[in-house]
Design a protein around this motif. Structure first.
Motif, PDB file in Angstrom:
ATOM      1  N   ASN A 153      -2.243  -0.609 -10.146  1.00 49.60           N
ATOM      2  CA  ASN A 153      -2.272  -0.102  -8.792  1.00 49.60           C
ATOM      3  C   ASN A 153      -3.475   0.829  -8.662  1.00 49.60           C
ATOM      4  O   ASN A 153      -4.425   0.731  -9.439  1.00 49.60           O
ATOM      5  CB  ASN A 153      -0.958   0.603  -8.456  1.00 49.60           C
ATOM      6  CG  ASN A 153       0.124  -0.378  -8.036  1.00 49.60           C
ATOM      7  OD1 ASN A 153       0.168  -0.830  -6.909  1.00 49.60           O
ATOM      8  ND2 ASN A 153       1.019  -0.719  -8.971  1.00 49.60           N
ATOM      9  N   GLN A 154      -3.440   1.726  -7.710  1.00 52.99           N
ATOM     10  CA  GLN A 154      -4.547   2.652  -7.482  1.00 52.99           C
ATOM     11  C   GLN A 154      -4.057   4.092  -7.482  1.00 52.99           C
ATOM     12  O   GLN A 154      -4.572   4.950  -6.766  1.00 52.99           O
ATOM     13  CB  GLN A 154      -5.234   2.314  -6.148  1.00 52.99           C
ATOM     14  CG  GLN A 154      -5.785   0.894  -6.098  1.00 52.99           C
ATOM     15  CD  GLN A 154      -6.299   0.519  -4.721  1.00 52.99           C
ATOM     16  OE1 GLN A 154      -6.656   1.359  -3.914  1.00 52.99           O
ATOM     17  NE2 GLN A 154      -6.345  -0.778  -4.448  1.00 52.99           N
ATOM     18  N   SER A 206       4.105  -3.744 -10.253  1.00 53.74           N
ATOM     19  CA  SER A 206       2.768  -4.011 -10.793  1.00 53.74           C
ATOM     20  C   SER A 206       1.939  -4.884  -9.860  1.00 53.74           C
ATOM     21  O   SER A 206       2.454  -5.692  -9.088  1.00 53.74           O
ATOM     22  CB  SER A 206       2.898  -4.706 -12.151  1.00 53.74           C
ATOM     23  OG  SER A 206       1.636  -5.036 -12.669  1.00 53.74           O
ATOM     24  N   ARG A 207       0.598  -4.687  -9.931  1.00 55.87           N
ATOM     25  CA  ARG A 207      -0.361  -5.531  -9.210  1.00 55.87           C
ATOM     26  C   ARG A 207      -0.171  -5.445  -7.704  1.00 55.87           C
ATOM     27  O   ARG A 207      -0.044  -6.449  -7.004  1.00 55.87           O
ATOM     28  CB  ARG A 207      -0.293  -6.977  -9.699  1.00 55.87           C
ATOM     29  CG  ARG A 207      -0.673  -7.118 -11.165  1.00 55.87           C
ATOM     30  CD  ARG A 207      -0.475  -8.537 -11.664  1.00 55.87           C
ATOM     31  NE  ARG A 207      -0.679  -8.621 -13.103  1.00 55.87           N
ATOM     32  CZ  ARG A 207      -1.702  -9.226 -13.690  1.00 55.87           C
ATOM     33  NH1 ARG A 207      -2.644  -9.808 -12.960  1.00 55.87           N
ATOM     34  NH2 ARG A 207      -1.811  -9.274 -15.004  1.00 55.87           N
ATOM     35  N   ASN A 208      -0.130  -4.214  -7.197  1.00 59.74           N
ATOM     36  CA  ASN A 208      -0.142  -3.960  -5.773  1.00 59.74           C
ATOM     37  C   ASN A 208      -1.322  -3.041  -5.474  1.00 59.74           C
ATOM     38  O   ASN A 208      -2.253  -2.943  -6.271  1.00 59.74           O
ATOM     39  CB  ASN A 208       1.190  -3.364  -5.320  1.00 59.74           C
ATOM     40  CG  ASN A 208       2.274  -4.417  -5.170  1.00 59.74           C
ATOM     41  OD1 ASN A 208       2.324  -5.123  -4.165  1.00 59.74           O
ATOM     42  ND2 ASN A 208       3.139  -4.543  -6.176  1.00 59.74           N
ATOM     43  N   GLN A 209      -1.285  -2.363  -4.353  1.00 55.09           N
ATOM     44  CA  GLN A 209      -2.374  -1.474  -3.960  1.00 55.09           C
ATOM     45  C   GLN A 209      -1.850  -0.078  -3.636  1.00 55.09           C
ATOM     46  O   GLN A 209      -2.333   0.598  -2.729  1.00 55.09           O
ATOM     47  CB  GLN A 209      -3.114  -2.060  -2.753  1.00 55.09           C
ATOM     48  CG  GLN A 209      -3.733  -3.425  -3.033  1.00 55.09           C
ATOM     49  CD  GLN A 209      -4.420  -4.016  -1.830  1.00 55.09           C
ATOM     50  OE1 GLN A 209      -5.013  -3.321  -1.002  1.00 55.09           O
ATOM     51  NE2 GLN A 209      -4.357  -5.329  -1.702  1.00 55.09           N
ATOM     52  N   LEU A 210      -0.872   0.348  -4.407  1.00 51.12           N
ATOM     53  CA  LEU A 210      -0.270   1.661  -4.186  1.00 51.12           C
ATOM     54  C   LEU A 210      -1.229   2.770  -4.613  1.00 51.12           C
ATOM     55  O   LEU A 210      -1.703   2.783  -5.744  1.00 51.12           O
ATOM     56  CB  LEU A 210       1.032   1.791  -4.971  1.00 51.12           C
ATOM     57  CG  LEU A 210       2.158   0.821  -4.591  1.00 51.12           C
ATOM     58  CD1 LEU A 210       3.303   0.931  -5.582  1.00 51.12           C
ATOM     59  CD2 LEU A 210       2.643   1.089  -3.177  1.00 51.12           C
ATOM     60  N   SER A 211      -1.498   3.689  -3.711  1.00 58.46           N
ATOM     61  CA  SER A 211      -2.345   4.835  -4.046  1.00 58.46           C
ATOM     62  C   SER A 211      -1.518   6.104  -4.255  1.00 58.46           C
ATOM     63  O   SER A 211      -2.034   7.098  -4.769  1.00 58.46           O
ATOM     64  CB  SER A 211      -3.389   5.066  -2.950  1.00 58.46           C
ATOM     65  OG  SER A 211      -2.759   5.285  -1.701  1.00 58.46           O
ATOM     66  N   LEU A 238       4.446   0.377 -12.923  1.00 63.17           N
ATOM     67  CA  LEU A 238       3.524   0.702 -11.834  1.00 63.17           C
ATOM     68  C   LEU A 238       2.098   0.308 -12.199  1.00 63.17           C
ATOM     69  O   LEU A 238       1.134   0.790 -11.605  1.00 63.17           O
ATOM     70  CB  LEU A 238       3.587   2.194 -11.521  1.00 63.17           C
ATOM     71  CG  LEU A 238       4.907   2.691 -10.915  1.00 63.17           C
ATOM     72  CD1 LEU A 238       5.026   4.200 -11.050  1.00 63.17           C
ATOM     73  CD2 LEU A 238       5.025   2.267  -9.459  1.00 63.17           C
ATOM     74  N   THR A 292       0.823  -1.212   0.000  1.00 66.00           N
ATOM     75  CA  THR A 292       0.000   0.000   0.000  1.00 66.00           C
ATOM     76  C   THR A 292       0.853   1.257   0.000  1.00 66.00           C
ATOM     77  O   THR A 292       0.350   2.346  -0.258  1.00 66.00           O
ATOM     78  CB  THR A 292      -0.930   0.022   1.225  1.00 66.00           C
ATOM     79  OG1 THR A 292      -0.144  -0.069   2.418  1.00 66.00           O
ATOM     80  CG2 THR A 292      -1.910  -1.146   1.179  1.00 66.00           C
ATOM     81  N   ASN A 350      -4.493   2.274 -13.719  1.00 64.29           N
ATOM     82  CA  ASN A 350      -4.507   3.042 -12.493  1.00 64.29           C
ATOM     83  C   ASN A 350      -5.722   3.971 -12.529  1.00 64.29           C
ATOM     84  O   ASN A 350      -6.681   3.715 -13.250  1.00 64.29           O
ATOM     85  CB  ASN A 350      -3.198   3.804 -12.321  1.00 64.29           C
ATOM     86  CG  ASN A 350      -2.100   2.936 -11.735  1.00 64.29           C
ATOM     87  OD1 ASN A 350      -2.058   2.685 -10.533  1.00 64.29           O
ATOM     88  ND2 ASN A 350      -1.201   2.458 -12.596  1.00 64.29           N
TER      89      ASN A 350
END
Length: 328
Positions: A132-133, A107-112, A129, A89, A155
């Motif tokens: 993600n978010q 790639s394929r994480n929940q980084l906002s 990237l 995150t 994204n």
């Protein structure tokens, strides 16, 4: 993998002075501080893509990491860090100490969001990237001047920083599946771009000087809101693939004949009622999709030798009719 097994692996790698370490697919929920002992590492994999024999991505092998320890910053010899398909995150501020990084896959994480300091990784050449978010990018992203490949697809980006135009070494830029309603004028400074993917955004227009991207070979503008194209688009004479499907185009520039290297032109699902006669001069065209347009087949198409190699061959012509789906 148990904590004990993981620590044993790390200790062994430290003793051996390992330069590569792959922990993908180990069901990790945390990475111990001891990872900082692997000071000789050049490549660390905590999650990665799976490829088929043709080099296409067919899956991922990840973990369940939600954070990276601050000690990751001690790996100052790292050139490649892959953390694909985890649950990150955020990124630790210490990641900016990895000044030798050339490849960073997140790639394929929940980084906002990204730490502003990430722009200090000035040796980065490839940054992924995607999925993600992210709703915004650091304003000074233009400092990553060595980037050649940047993937921001899937994204939640609604705009790009004006500094984006300083990424002048970019050759591949993926922005598909975002929420972009416009592009900064500075994007036309990315004169080394060869591939630009803007599929599935909300673009209703392109920058006036878009034609300055003269090294583009592949341009995907599918599934946007374009009702017209800037005349300057015909300056993209190195284009081989142009996807304009699922827009609102009612006409094409008459000077489209200048796109002499076009091999694929996708116009599916627009509002074209006619095509410029000049389209018959695009002699390298191999694929032309006119389906779901209220356009008759123009006779000039029969002169496209690559598209219809044997104009007298009835089967070739019928196949073209089916692909073009003449609605006249």
């Amino acid at each position: 993998m148990t904590d004990k097994e993981l620590l044993q692996l790390i200790e062994q790698a430290a003793r051996e002075g390992a330069t590569e370490f792959d922990l993908s697919g180990k069901d990790l929920t945390a990475l111990p501080a001891e990872i900082g002992k692997l000071t000789q590492l050049k490549k660390l994999i905590l999650g990665k893509y799976q490829y088929n024999q043709k080099g296409y991505i067919v899956g991922t092998i990840g973990n369940n990491l939600s954070v990276l320890p601050a000690e990751i910053g001690l790996l100052n010899h790292l050139q490649e860090l892959q953390v694909v398909a985890n649950n990150l995150t955020s990124l630790p501020e210490e990641i900016v100490q990895l000044t030798n990084l050339e490849t960073l896959y997140l790639s394929r994480n929940q980084l906002s969001s990204l730490p502003q300091e990430i722009v200090q990784l000035t040796n980065l050449q490839s940054l992924d990237l995607s999925r993600n978010q992210l709703s915004s990018l650091p304003q000074e992203i233009g400092k990553l001047t060595n980037l050649q490949s940047l993937d921001l697809s899937r994204n939640q980006l609604s705009s790009l920083p004006h500094d984006f135009g300083k990424l002048t070494n970019l050759q591949t830029l993926d922005l598909y599946d975002n929420q972009l309603s416009s592009l900064p004028n500075e994007i036309v400074q990315l004169v080394n771009l060869q591939t630009l993917d803007l599929y599935n955004n909300q673009l209703s227009s392109l920058p006036h000087d878009f034609g300055k991207l003269t090294n583009l070979e592949t341009l995907n503008l599918s599934s946007n809101r374009l009702s017209s194209l800037p005349e300057e688009i015909v300056q993209l004479t190195n284009l081989e693939t142009l996807d304009l499907s699922s827009n609102q185009l009612s006409s094409l520039p008459h000077d489209i004949v200048q796109l002499v290297n076009l091999e694929t032109l996708d116009l599916y699902n627009n509002q074209l009622s006619s095509l410029p006669e000049e389209i018959g001069q695009l002699q390298k065209l191999r694929h032309l999709d006119l389906r779901s347009n209220p356009v008759p087949i123009p006779p000039e198409i029969w002169g496209l030798k690559e598209l219809c190699q044997n104009p007298g061959d009835v089967s070739e012509i019928l196949d073209l009719y089916f692909r073009v789906e003449d609605l006249s």
